[in-house]
Design an enzyme around this catalytic site. Structure first.
Site, PDB file in Angstrom:
ATOM      1  CB  SER A   1      -4.020  -6.788   4.356  1.00 36.88           C
ATOM      2  OG  SER A   1      -3.613  -5.539   3.895  1.00 36.88           O
TER       3      SER A   1
ATOM      4  CG  HIS B   1      -1.909  -1.022   1.371  1.00 32.48           C
ATOM      5  ND1 HIS B   1      -2.027  -1.829   2.468  1.00 32.48           N
ATOM      6  CD2 HIS B   1      -2.904  -1.397   0.530  1.00 32.48           C
ATOM      7  CE1 HIS B   1      -3.043  -2.659   2.306  1.00 32.48           C
ATOM      8  NE2 HIS B   1      -3.590  -2.427   1.131  1.00 32.48           N
TER       9      HIS B   1
HETATM   10  P1  ADP Z   1      -9.681  -3.753  -0.890  1.00 31.04           P
HETATM   11  O1  ADP Z   1     -10.621  -4.285   0.157  1.00 31.04           O
HETATM   12  O2  ADP Z   1     -10.214  -2.544  -1.613  1.00 31.04           O
HETATM   13  O3  ADP Z   1      -9.093  -4.769  -1.814  1.00 31.04           O
HETATM   14  P2  ADP Z   1      -6.994  -3.541   0.191  1.00 31.04           P
HETATM   15  O4  ADP Z   1      -6.569  -2.785   1.412  1.00 31.04           O
HETATM   16  O5  ADP Z   1      -6.768  -5.002   0.182  1.00 31.04           O
HETATM   17  O6  ADP Z   1      -8.501  -3.144   0.005  1.00 31.04           O
HETATM   18  O7  ADP Z   1      -6.277  -2.926  -1.081  1.00 31.04           O
HETATM   19  C1  ADP Z   1      -6.409  -1.573  -1.424  1.00 31.04           C
HETATM   20  C2  ADP Z   1      -5.734  -1.308  -2.753  1.00 31.04           C
HETATM   21  O8  ADP Z   1      -4.332  -1.529  -2.633  1.00 31.04           O
HETATM   22  C3  ADP Z   1      -6.188  -2.214  -3.892  1.00 31.04           C
HETATM   23  O9  ADP Z   1      -6.172  -1.461  -5.084  1.00 31.04           O
HETATM   24  C4  ADP Z   1      -5.142  -3.295  -3.923  1.00 31.04           C
HETATM   25  O10 ADP Z   1      -5.042  -3.896  -5.195  1.00 31.04           O
HETATM   26  C5  ADP Z   1      -3.910  -2.476  -3.586  1.00 31.04           C
HETATM   27  N1  ADP Z   1      -2.853  -3.304  -3.003  1.00 31.04           N
HETATM   28  C6  ADP Z   1      -2.929  -4.144  -1.948  1.00 31.04           C
HETATM   29  N2  ADP Z   1      -1.744  -4.754  -1.724  1.00 31.04           N
HETATM   30  C7  ADP Z   1      -0.887  -4.286  -2.676  1.00 31.04           C
HETATM   31  C8  ADP Z   1       0.485  -4.547  -3.019  1.00 31.04           C
HETATM   32  N3  ADP Z   1       1.199  -5.445  -2.348  1.00 31.04           N
HETATM   33  N4  ADP Z   1       1.019  -3.882  -4.067  1.00 31.04           N
HETATM   34  C9  ADP Z   1       0.275  -3.004  -4.764  1.00 31.04           C
HETATM   35  N5  ADP Z   1      -1.026  -2.723  -4.517  1.00 31.04           N
HETATM   36  C10 ADP Z   1      -1.598  -3.349  -3.493  1.00 31.04           C
END
Ligand code: ADP
Length: 163
Positions: free
Chosen positions: A133, A17
């Site tokens: 996560s 993130h």
């Molecule tokens: P959601 O419930 O919207 O999927 P997340 O917190 O899991 O929420 O993810 C939020 C955003 O961050 C999404 O666009 C996800 O693809 C991106 N994201 C999560 N982990 C990574 C990572 N390791 N690298 C790049 N983007 C990520």
């Protein structure tokens, strides 16, 4: 003023993130991190805890840039949240093929709701590609080392949750 909305659950915030936040800051003047309450997903961390961890980690990023970061919890439709904060763009991170299907569908629906708001995808950096996560929580729950995936404050918070 260019305003971007980066929405997610951030349960908890990871280096993946933070990489998207850092890169997103180069594209807009204000980056709003939209923290979805997501009660249905049964988050491990409360909304307040997730917001606090994000704010703590973003304080350092803000010192290195002119872009302002605002952390904004939301429970309504993503597109309404984007309108509320005045965002012209929604930023999302893309990891593997698995993310694509869902994101593709979301963009399609959101464009139907409001085609004036553009969604921009950033490919996950190779180093952070595998970080999720959900897996971080699983590793921490089983007593594994998560320092390679999350900042120290998050590592500490996970330790407390599972101690
Ligand atoms: P959601 O419930 O919207 O999927 P997340 O917190 O899991 O929420 O993810 C939020 C955003 O961050 C999404 O666009 C996800 O693809 C991106 N994201 C999560 N982990 C990574 C990572 N390791 N690298 C790049 N983007 C990520």
């Amino acid at each position: 003023m260019r305003i971007g909305l980066y929405p997610g659950t951030f349960d908890p915030i990871t280096f993946g993130h933070m990489d998207i936040i850092r890169r997103g800051m180069g594209l807009v003047d204000r980056l709003v991190i939209g923290v979805a309450i997501n009660r249905d997903k049964g988050p491990l961390f409360s909304l307040e805890e997730r917001v606090e961890l994000i704010e703590r980690e973003c304080a350092g990023l803000m010192r290195e840039s002119d872009t302002e970061i605002v952390v904004h919890p939301f429970e309504n439709l993503l597109i309404d949240c984007a309108r509320d904060v005045g965002a012209q763009v929604i930023l999302r991170g893309l990891r593997a093929v698995a993310d694509f299907e869902y994101e593709f569908q979301m963009v399609g629906m959101n464009r139907k709701l409001d085609d004036s708001i553009e969604t921009v995808f950033m490919m996950a950096d190779a180093e952070h590609q595998a970080i999720a996560s959900k897996l971080v929580k699983e590793i921490a729950r089983l007593g594994g080392e998560v320092g390679k995936f999350v900042p120290a404050s998050v590592q500490q918070a996970l330790l407390q949750k599972f101690s």
